[in-house]
Motif scaffolding. Structure first.
Motif, PDB file in Angstrom:
ATOM      1  N   ASN A 166       0.805  -1.221   0.000  1.00  0.00           N
ATOM      2  CA  ASN A 166       0.000   0.000   0.000  1.00  0.00           C
ATOM      3  C   ASN A 166       0.838   1.271   0.000  1.00  0.00           C
ATOM      4  O   ASN A 166       0.443   2.285  -0.579  1.00  0.00           O
ATOM      5  N   GLU A 178      -2.086  -7.414  -0.365  1.00  0.00           N
ATOM      6  CA  GLU A 178      -0.689  -7.021  -0.545  1.00  0.00           C
ATOM      7  C   GLU A 178       0.185  -8.239  -0.851  1.00  0.00           C
ATOM      8  O   GLU A 178      -0.150  -9.374  -0.530  1.00  0.00           O
ATOM      9  N   TYR A 202      -6.077   1.628  -1.857  1.00  0.00           N
ATOM     10  CA  TYR A 202      -5.547   0.471  -1.145  1.00  0.00           C
ATOM     11  C   TYR A 202      -5.612  -0.756  -2.036  1.00  0.00           C
ATOM     12  O   TYR A 202      -6.491  -0.869  -2.892  1.00  0.00           O
ATOM     13  N   THR A 232      -2.785  -2.367 -10.391  1.00  0.00           N
ATOM     14  CA  THR A 232      -3.083  -2.872  -9.048  1.00  0.00           C
ATOM     15  C   THR A 232      -3.788  -4.224  -9.054  1.00  0.00           C
ATOM     16  O   THR A 232      -3.782  -4.926  -8.039  1.00  0.00           O
TER      17      THR A 232
END
Length: 217
Positions: free
Chosen positions: A50, A61, A57, A136
């Protein structure tokens, strides 16, 4: 006739009508004026934590896209800019030199925010505007163009940084392909794709065309 069968016939009829009407890719008009000044374009980055993001966000992750994805996106980005007649800009290779400089200058210091980092890159390259694309989400389809177990899914953020005024515009593209029956509002898009299940690369190409236009590029 069962309700599901009726719905299928209606949906297919809608698809045919759209195809006959010429629902192919239309010429886009930029939503805002093209930025005036020296433009620099960074290569794609694929944040996995992040703190690397300029905004938002991550859903999860520590999960990078498959090897080679960023390189493919950089080629599509160059092609899309050319199609949009954006020719006079500082290339990602040149920007990358400043990315290395900023990292070197900040070594040994507390971690800088993504905003300060990219603003520093823009100042280093002496650009008026810096385009920063960040991938992302990248999920390839599982199946074929005729049918899938899992559809392709892509999320890309495009940030246009006004270096002098230290401001930023964000344009986000996020799509998980849906069938015509799942979303009739996307019928025109579904028809433009030939009524097929497309790859993540195709989603990314469509997203770049749409979101760069929104930024005036």
């Amino acid at each position: 006739m069962k309700r599901s069968a009726v719905f299928t016939v209606l949906a297919l009829s809608c698809l045919v009508l759209l195809a006959v009407a010429g629902c192919g890719k239309s010429t886009r008009t930029a939503a805002v004026p093209r930025p005036e000044g020296k433009l620099a374009v960074a290569g794609f980055s694929n944040p996995t934590f992040n703190w690397e993001l300029l905004a938002g966000y991550l859903d999860e992750e520590g999960k990078p896209a498959p090897a080679g994805t960023v390189e493919t996106l950089n080629m599509i980005l160059a092609d899309t800019l050319q199609q949009h007649q954006v020719f006079d800009y500082i290339t990602p290779d040149a920007v990358r030199q400043c990315e290395d400089v900023v990292v070197f200058e900040d070594s040994g210091k507390p971690r800088v925010s993504a905003w300060k980092y990219w603003l520093g890159v823009g100042k280093c390259i002496q650009a008026d505007f810096l385009l920063v694309p960040q991938l992302t989400t990248w999920r390839e389809r599982v199946g074929s163009d005729a049918g899938v177990e899992t559809p392709a899914s892509v999320a890309i953020d495009f940030y246009l940084i006004d270096v002098k005024n230290e401001r930023m515009l964000r344009s986000r593209y996020e799509e998980t392909q849906q069938s015509l029956l799942e979303n009739l509002y996307n019928a025109k898009k579904f028809a433009a794709r030939g009524g097929k299940w497309v790859t993540a690369t195709r989603l990314a190409r469509d997203g770049m065309d749409e979101k760069l236009t929104e930024l005036g590029l």
